[in-house]
Motif scaffolding. Structure first.
Motif, PDB file in Angstrom:
ATOM      1  N   ARG A 188      37.279  70.298  76.874  1.00  0.00           N
ATOM      2  CA  ARG A 188      36.620  69.179  76.203  1.00  0.00           C
ATOM      3  C   ARG A 188      37.660  68.139  75.803  1.00  0.00           C
ATOM      4  N   LEU A 189      37.422  66.872  76.191  1.00  0.00           N
ATOM      5  CA  LEU A 189      38.262  65.757  75.767  1.00  0.00           C
ATOM      6  C   LEU A 189      37.635  65.181  74.507  1.00  0.00           C
ATOM      7  N   SER A 190      38.232  65.492  73.372  1.00  0.00           N
ATOM      8  CA  SER A 190      37.710  65.068  72.086  1.00  0.00           C
ATOM      9  C   SER A 190      38.501  63.869  71.593  1.00  0.00           C
ATOM     10  N   ILE A 191      37.796  62.865  71.079  1.00  0.00           N
ATOM     11  CA  ILE A 191      38.475  61.681  70.566  1.00  0.00           C
ATOM     12  C   ILE A 191      38.114  61.484  69.104  1.00  0.00           C
ATOM     13  N   PHE A 192      39.010  60.814  68.410  1.00  0.00           N
ATOM     14  CA  PHE A 192      38.770  60.405  67.037  1.00  0.00           C
ATOM     15  C   PHE A 192      39.343  59.013  66.878  1.00  0.00           C
ATOM     16  N   ARG A 193      38.614  58.149  66.213  1.00  0.00           N
ATOM     17  CA  ARG A 193      39.145  56.816  65.966  1.00  0.00           C
ATOM     18  C   ARG A 193      39.136  56.552  64.472  1.00  0.00           C
ATOM     19  N   SER A 194      40.252  56.035  64.022  1.00  0.00           N
ATOM     20  CA  SER A 194      40.341  55.620  62.627  1.00  0.00           C
ATOM     21  C   SER A 194      40.338  54.097  62.611  1.00  0.00           C
ATOM     22  N   GLY A 195      40.595  53.515  61.491  1.00  0.00           N
ATOM     23  CA  GLY A 195      40.612  52.063  61.412  1.00  0.00           C
ATOM     24  C   GLY A 195      41.680  51.425  62.272  1.00  0.00           C
ATOM     25  N   ARG A 196      42.805  52.118  62.441  1.00  0.00           N
ATOM     26  CA  ARG A 196      43.926  51.547  63.188  1.00  0.00           C
ATOM     27  C   ARG A 196      44.305  52.300  64.447  1.00  0.00           C
ATOM     28  N   HIS A 197      44.034  53.581  64.522  1.00  0.00           N
ATOM     29  CA  HIS A 197      44.562  54.391  65.611  1.00  0.00           C
ATOM     30  C   HIS A 197      43.466  55.184  66.319  1.00  0.00           C
ATOM     31  N   MET A 198      43.820  55.658  67.516  1.00  0.00           N
ATOM     32  CA  MET A 198      42.949  56.519  68.312  1.00  0.00           C
ATOM     33  C   MET A 198      43.712  57.813  68.586  1.00  0.00           C
ATOM     34  N   TYR A 199      42.974  58.905  68.579  1.00  0.00           N
ATOM     35  CA  TYR A 199      43.557  60.225  68.818  1.00  0.00           C
ATOM     36  C   TYR A 199      42.723  60.924  69.891  1.00  0.00           C
ATOM     37  N   CYS A 200      43.375  61.545  70.863  1.00  0.00           N
ATOM     38  CA  CYS A 200      42.702  62.287  71.934  1.00  0.00           C
ATOM     39  C   CYS A 200      43.329  63.662  72.051  1.00  0.00           C
ATOM     40  N   GLN A 201      42.496  64.651  72.318  1.00  0.00           N
ATOM     41  CA  GLN A 201      43.017  65.975  72.620  1.00  0.00           C
ATOM     42  C   GLN A 201      42.066  66.691  73.565  1.00  0.00           C
ATOM     43  N   VAL A 202      42.647  67.481  74.441  1.00  0.00           N
ATOM     44  CA  VAL A 202      41.874  68.300  75.361  1.00  0.00           C
ATOM     45  C   VAL A 202      41.892  69.716  74.810  1.00  0.00           C
ATOM     46  N   ILE A 203      40.688  70.253  74.575  1.00  0.00           N
ATOM     47  CA  ILE A 203      40.535  71.538  73.900  1.00  0.00           C
ATOM     48  C   ILE A 203      39.849  72.535  74.824  1.00  0.00           C
ATOM     49  N   ASP A 204      40.397  73.731  74.894  1.00  0.00           N
ATOM     50  CA  ASP A 204      39.744  74.836  75.586  1.00  0.00           C
ATOM     51  C   ASP A 204      38.949  75.599  74.532  1.00  0.00           C
ATOM     52  N   ASP A 205      37.635  75.471  74.573  1.00  0.00           N
ATOM     53  CA  ASP A 205      36.792  76.077  73.547  1.00  0.00           C
ATOM     54  C   ASP A 205      36.703  77.594  73.663  1.00  0.00           C
ATOM     55  N   VAL A 206      36.990  78.141  74.825  1.00  0.00           N
ATOM     56  CA  VAL A 206      36.927  79.592  75.003  1.00  0.00           C
ATOM     57  C   VAL A 206      38.036  80.270  74.203  1.00  0.00           C
ATOM     58  N   THR A 207      39.256  79.729  74.319  1.00  0.00           N
ATOM     59  CA  THR A 207      40.383  80.307  73.606  1.00  0.00           C
ATOM     60  C   THR A 207      40.667  79.610  72.283  1.00  0.00           C
ATOM     61  N   GLY A 208      40.068  78.449  72.083  1.00  0.00           N
ATOM     62  CA  GLY A 208      40.269  77.709  70.844  1.00  0.00           C
ATOM     63  C   GLY A 208      41.640  77.072  70.733  1.00  0.00           C
ATOM     64  N   VAL A 220      36.835  67.266  82.751  1.00  0.00           N
ATOM     65  CA  VAL A 220      36.693  67.491  81.312  1.00  0.00           C
ATOM     66  C   VAL A 220      35.292  67.085  80.880  1.00  0.00           C
ATOM     67  N   ALA A 221      34.891  67.560  79.734  1.00  0.00           N
ATOM     68  CA  ALA A 221      33.650  67.116  79.100  1.00  0.00           C
ATOM     69  C   ALA A 221      34.062  66.130  78.007  1.00  0.00           C
ATOM     70  N   PHE A 222      33.472  64.945  78.004  1.00  0.00           N
ATOM     71  CA  PHE A 222      33.850  63.911  77.037  1.00  0.00           C
ATOM     72  C   PHE A 222      33.093  64.130  75.737  1.00  0.00           C
ATOM     73  N   ASP A 223      33.833  64.298  74.647  1.00  0.00           N
ATOM     74  CA  ASP A 223      33.263  64.503  73.322  1.00  0.00           C
ATOM     75  C   ASP A 223      33.623  63.293  72.474  1.00  0.00           C
ATOM     76  N   ARG A 224      32.633  62.457  72.196  1.00  0.00           N
ATOM     77  CA  ARG A 224      32.896  61.232  71.437  1.00  0.00           C
ATOM     78  C   ARG A 224      32.870  61.471  69.937  1.00  0.00           C
ATOM     79  N   ASN A 225      32.645  62.708  69.505  1.00  0.00           N
ATOM     80  CA  ASN A 225      32.727  63.110  68.106  1.00  0.00           C
ATOM     81  C   ASN A 225      31.783  62.335  67.195  1.00  0.00           C
ATOM     82  N   GLY A 226      30.634  61.943  67.704  1.00  0.00           N
ATOM     83  CA  GLY A 226      29.658  61.233  66.882  1.00  0.00           C
ATOM     84  C   GLY A 226      29.851  59.733  66.838  1.00  0.00           C
TER      85      GLY A 226
END
Length: 96
Positions: free
Chosen positions: A4-24, A69-75
């Protein structure tokens, strides 16, 4: 099936990480704060920065043999910087 390609955006920055949910575990991660990305995005607008982050994330994934990957926009709404990260990742060679 695919990480899963999970993203997070704050007011100034963007964060991306690729997560294997099976192994965590996080397989790779980048943000606009990383030195290699920071050099590329200096002086660009936020949407352009997000697109560059997506391209760099795709390069990092392809180095680790991750192409799907599966794109996870985190809401977050799929618009602006979030959509730019996805576009950049697609341009870099990732498949959603």
């Amino acid at each position: 099936d695919r990480p899963r390609l999970s993203i997070f955006r704050s007011g100034r920055h963007m964060y991306c990480q690729v997560i294997d949910d099976v192994t965590g575990t996080t397989l790779c991660a980048l943000s606009t704060l990383n030195s290699q990305v920071k050099a590329l995005i200096d002086g660009k607008k936020p949407v352009e920065q997000a697109k560059i982050l997506g391209v760099e994330m795709a390069k990092a994934c392809l180095e680790k043999s991750i192409s799907k990957v599966a794109f996870d926009r985190n809401g977050f709404i799929f618009h602006g910087r979030v959509a730019a990260v996805a576009d950049g990742a697609r341009e870099g060679g990732l498949t959603f």
